[in-house]
Design an enzyme around this catalytic site. Structure first.
Site, PDB file in Angstrom:
ATOM      1  N   VAL A   1      -0.274   3.400  -0.100  1.00 27.50           N
ATOM      2  CA  VAL A   1       0.683   3.068  -1.154  1.00 27.50           C
ATOM      3  C   VAL A   1      -0.090   2.832  -2.442  1.00 27.50           C
ATOM      4  O   VAL A   1      -1.015   2.030  -2.476  1.00 27.50           O
ATOM      5  CB  VAL A   1       1.494   1.808  -0.783  1.00 27.50           C
ATOM      6  CG1 VAL A   1       2.409   1.396  -1.923  1.00 27.50           C
ATOM      7  CG2 VAL A   1       2.282   2.041   0.497  1.00 27.50           C
ATOM      8  N   SER A   2       0.284   3.533  -3.480  1.00 24.86           N
ATOM      9  CA  SER A   2      -0.381   3.387  -4.770  1.00 24.86           C
ATOM     10  C   SER A   2       0.619   2.817  -5.777  1.00 24.86           C
ATOM     11  O   SER A   2       1.502   3.530  -6.247  1.00 24.86           O
ATOM     12  CB  SER A   2      -0.886   4.762  -5.236  1.00 24.86           C
ATOM     13  OG  SER A   2      -1.425   4.667  -6.525  1.00 24.86           O
ATOM     14  N   LEU A   3       0.487   1.539  -6.033  1.00 26.89           N
ATOM     15  CA  LEU A   3       1.388   0.854  -6.965  1.00 26.89           C
ATOM     16  C   LEU A   3       0.601  -0.098  -7.842  1.00 26.89           C
ATOM     17  O   LEU A   3      -0.417  -0.643  -7.408  1.00 26.89           O
ATOM     18  CB  LEU A   3       2.397  -0.025  -6.202  1.00 26.89           C
ATOM     19  CG  LEU A   3       3.461   0.601  -5.344  1.00 26.89           C
ATOM     20  CD1 LEU A   3       4.262  -0.500  -4.659  1.00 26.89           C
ATOM     21  CD2 LEU A   3       4.372   1.474  -6.165  1.00 26.89           C
TER      22      LEU A   3
END
Length: 172
Positions: A42-44
Site C-alpha cells: 500500500v502506497s499512501l
C-alpha cells in the site's frame, strides 16, 4: 493514493478525520487481500501515526503480517521532485493543509523498513525493500528470479497454446 482517491475514497476530503478514514478503508482492503494470500503493498501518504498503528493492530488481530515502510526523505528533496507541481501550488498559496508543510506529518517510530531513497538509485531502493521482505519471510518458498522475486507462475511450465508433445522443443 490517487487511484484510491478517485474510487474507493472519492467521498473523502483531506480533513484529519477523512485522512484517517481513508487509511482505515485501505487498511481493511489490505487485510482482505493479505488474508487471501496476496502480498499487498500500500502506497499512501498517511500523516498520522495513530491511523497507521490502528491498521497495524487490525492486521495483527487477524494474525496477518504488517510491515510499515517509511520513505525517510527530507522535505526539501520531496519538494524538488514535485512531479505533480503541488509544492509549487503550496508555495504560491494555492493549496492549504498540505502534509509536511502546513499540516503535520508524524514519522513512524519503529517502521520495519526505512529507506532514505534520496541516497540510492531506484533499483537500489527496490533491492533494499526486496531483501527486507525476504528476511521477514514474506518472499520465501520456490525458486526466484535474479532480482529476488518469485517466478509469477511458481516455476511451472504453463502454456495452454503449445501441445504437450511440442513443449520441449519450445523451451530454450
Amino acid at each position: 493514493g490517487d487511484n484510491i482517491r478517485t474510487g474507493l475514497n472519492r467521498d473523502l476530503g483531506f480533513s484529519k478525520a477523512d485522512r484517517g478514514e481513508s487509511v482505515r478503508r485501505v487498511g481493511e482492503l489490505a487485510c482482505l487481500f493479505n488474508d487471501a494470500g496476496t502480498i499487498t503493498i500500500v502506497s499512501l501518504v498517511s500523516p498520522y501515526r495513530a491511523d497507521r498503528d490502528d491498521v497495524r493492530k487490525r492486521h495483527e488481530d487477524q494474525g496477518l503480517k504488517f510491515l510499515e515502510v517509511f520513505m525517510d526523505v527530507p522535505l526539501s528533496i520531496v519538494q524538488e521532485r514535485d512531479p505533480k507541481g503541488l509544492y509549487k501550488k503550496v508555495a504560491a498559496g494555492e493549496l492549504k493543509g498540505f502534509t509536511g508543510v502546513d499540516d503535520p506529518y508524524e514519522p513512524p517510530l519503529n517502521a520495519e523498513i526505512v529507506i532514505q531513497n534520496q541516497l540510492y538509485t531506484v533499483q537500489e531502493s527496490v533491492d533494499i525493500f526486496i531483501r527486507k521482505l525476504q528476511q521477514e519471510g514474506v518472499l520465501v518458498g520456490g525458486p526466484t528470479l535474479p532480482n529476488g522475486l518469485p517466478y509469477p507462475d511458481g516455476d511451472e511450465l504453463i502454456d495452454l497454446l503449445v501441445p504437450a508433445n511440442l513443449q520441449a522443443s519450445k523451451i530454450k
